[in-house]
Each structure stands twice: as structure tokens, then as C-alpha cells.
Design an enzyme around this catalytic site. Sequence first.
Site, PDB file in Angstrom:
ATOM      1  CE1 TYR A  23     -16.952  22.092 -40.188  1.00 46.21           C
ATOM      2  CE2 TYR A  23     -18.165  22.042 -38.121  1.00 46.21           C
ATOM      3  CZ  TYR A  23     -16.975  21.979 -38.809  1.00 46.21           C
ATOM      4  OH  TYR A  23     -15.805  21.803 -38.123  1.00 46.21           O
ATOM      5  CG  ASN A  74     -14.720  16.091 -44.432  1.00 47.33           C
ATOM      6  OD1 ASN A  74     -13.833  16.164 -43.581  1.00 47.33           O
ATOM      7  ND2 ASN A  74     -15.704  16.969 -44.505  1.00 47.33           N
ATOM      8  CG  HIS A  80      -6.791  18.312 -37.972  1.00 48.24           C
ATOM      9  ND1 HIS A  80      -6.483  19.042 -39.102  1.00 48.24           N
ATOM     10  CD2 HIS A  80      -8.150  18.418 -37.813  1.00 48.24           C
ATOM     11  CE1 HIS A  80      -7.603  19.582 -39.583  1.00 48.24           C
ATOM     12  NE2 HIS A  80      -8.620  19.218 -38.827  1.00 48.24           N
ATOM     13  CG  ASP A  87       0.661   4.729 -41.762  1.00 47.52           C
ATOM     14  OD1 ASP A  87       1.232   5.735 -42.238  1.00 47.52           O
ATOM     15  OD2 ASP A  87       0.968   4.237 -40.651  1.00 47.52           O
ATOM     16  CG  HIS A 100     -10.957  19.589 -44.913  1.00 45.02           C
ATOM     17  ND1 HIS A 100     -11.136  18.660 -43.918  1.00 45.02           N
ATOM     18  CD2 HIS A 100      -9.726  19.372 -45.426  1.00 45.02           C
ATOM     19  CE1 HIS A 100     -10.051  17.919 -43.824  1.00 45.02           C
ATOM     20  NE2 HIS A 100      -9.183  18.324 -44.722  1.00 45.02           N
ATOM     21  CB  SER A 102     -14.646  24.759 -42.436  1.00 46.64           C
ATOM     22  OG  SER A 102     -13.790  23.777 -41.884  1.00 46.64           O
ATOM     23  NE  ARG A 111     -11.073  23.318 -36.254  1.00 41.16           N
ATOM     24  CZ  ARG A 111     -11.760  22.320 -35.717  1.00 41.16           C
ATOM     25  NH1 ARG A 111     -11.778  21.117 -36.260  1.00 41.16           N
ATOM     26  NH2 ARG A 111     -12.472  22.516 -34.613  1.00 41.16           N
TER      27      ARG A 111
HETATM   28  O1  CA2 Z   1     -14.352  21.393 -42.560  1.00 39.70           O
HETATM   29  C1  CA2 Z   1     -14.417  20.163 -42.514  1.00 39.70           C
HETATM   30  O2  CA2 Z   1     -15.027  19.492 -43.343  1.00 39.70           O
HETATM   31  C2  CA2 Z   1     -13.753  19.422 -41.342  1.00 39.70           C
HETATM   32  O3  CA2 Z   1     -13.175  18.234 -41.862  1.00 39.70           O
HETATM   33  C3  CA2 Z   1     -14.860  19.103 -40.369  1.00 39.70           C
HETATM   34  C4  CA2 Z   1     -14.356  18.467 -39.078  1.00 39.70           C
HETATM   35  C5  CA2 Z   1     -13.221  19.273 -38.480  1.00 39.70           C
HETATM   36  O4  CA2 Z   1     -12.706  18.589 -37.341  1.00 39.70           O
HETATM   37  C6  CA2 Z   1     -12.125  19.507 -39.480  1.00 39.70           C
HETATM   38  O5  CA2 Z   1     -11.113  20.288 -38.868  1.00 39.70           O
HETATM   39  C7  CA2 Z   1     -12.648  20.223 -40.700  1.00 39.70           C
HETATM   40  C8  CA2 Z   1     -15.452  18.376 -38.015  1.00 39.70           C
HETATM   41  C9  CA2 Z   1     -16.765  17.930 -38.451  1.00 39.70           C
HETATM   42  C10 CA2 Z   1     -17.711  18.237 -37.335  1.00 39.70           C
HETATM   43  O6  CA2 Z   1     -18.971  18.321 -37.874  1.00 39.70           O
HETATM   44  C11 CA2 Z   1     -19.949  18.810 -37.064  1.00 39.70           C
HETATM   45  C12 CA2 Z   1     -21.166  18.902 -37.652  1.00 39.70           C
HETATM   46  C13 CA2 Z   1     -22.215  19.386 -36.926  1.00 39.70           C
HETATM   47  C14 CA2 Z   1     -22.044  19.760 -35.619  1.00 39.70           C
HETATM   48  C15 CA2 Z   1     -20.797  19.640 -35.042  1.00 39.70           C
HETATM   49  C16 CA2 Z   1     -19.748  19.169 -35.761  1.00 39.70           C
END
Ligand code: CA2
Length: 145
Positions: A23, A74, A80, A87, A100, A102, A111
Amino acid sequence: MNKIIILNGPNLNLLGEREKNQYGDFTLKDVEKNCTDYAAKNNIKLTLFQSNVEGELVNEIQNSRNNHDGLIINAGGYTHTSVAIHDALKILKIPIIELHISNIYNREDFRHKSLISKAAKGVICGFGINGYIMSLKAMNKFLEK
Ligand code: CA2
């Protein structure tokens, strides 16, 4: 002036603290500052909201139906799993962009499925935090008369 809301879901408040390879090392504060600066220069009245709580996100989505012209979300991990967020988004008549950081399609299988996409006019994913500015730009385009 276009009234746009950006919603960030669970764990995005920890951006820049862990999983930097996935990220990046910018914090949510950095991202929000970029967006606020972009908004000020591009005719956008911007609202920013982050929550780790599904119901709070649902409340904010519902409230946006009368207060905003466009919504960017986001939904984090709720992307997921959350029928409730799906809704709530379906109730809105304003354009929705799913975002997103990523590329969710080159990651774990769980995902690859998004419940948000069915409600979204467009999806931006895999461009890192630049995706936030890309989404604002795309939303302004959607809202052009
Ligand atoms: O890629 C993205 O923006 C996601 O929405 C980020 C979510 C993930 O569950 C999606 O599949 C994709 C997770 C965000 C977690 O963010 C963190 C940030 C720092 C440390 C750990 C997690």
C-alpha cells in the site's frame, strides 16, 4: 461546484504503518491532504470519511444521497464481504467509483470478488494512492454537464 465524498473503510487508517510493499508508505493523512489540495483547485467541495465500522459506512452512504453529487469508496476488506454496503450503494442515484490502492486481481483469490462493483459506475484499482486523485478527476468528468 461538485460535492464529492470519499469513503475509506477498515484498516485504511493504518496506511503507511504496515504492509508498505502493498500500500506504499503514505499515511491516510497524506492521502487526504493530496485530495483536499486537488479539490481546492478543481471545483470540488470534498467530504472525507473513514471508519472501521460497517454500519457507520452504511450510514454515511445513506446520508450522501441528499448531500453529494458523487461518491468514491475504498471499502477495504468489506469490498469482498459486505452485502449491507452493496445494498446501501444501490439506493444511491449519484455516480459511484470503486477504488483500490492495490490491484485486487493479482492478489489472493478471495480479493478477486467485489460486491461493490455491481453498484459502481467505474472501478480504479492498482495505481497506488494516485488512484484517489484519478478518481476525483474521473468523477468530475462524470459530473460534467
Ligand atoms: O487495495 C486496496 O485499497 C484494498 O481495498 C485495501 C484493503 C484490502 O482488504 C482490499 O482487498 C484492497 C485493506 C486495507 C488495509 O490497509 C492496511 C494499511 C496498512 C497496514 C495494514 C493494512
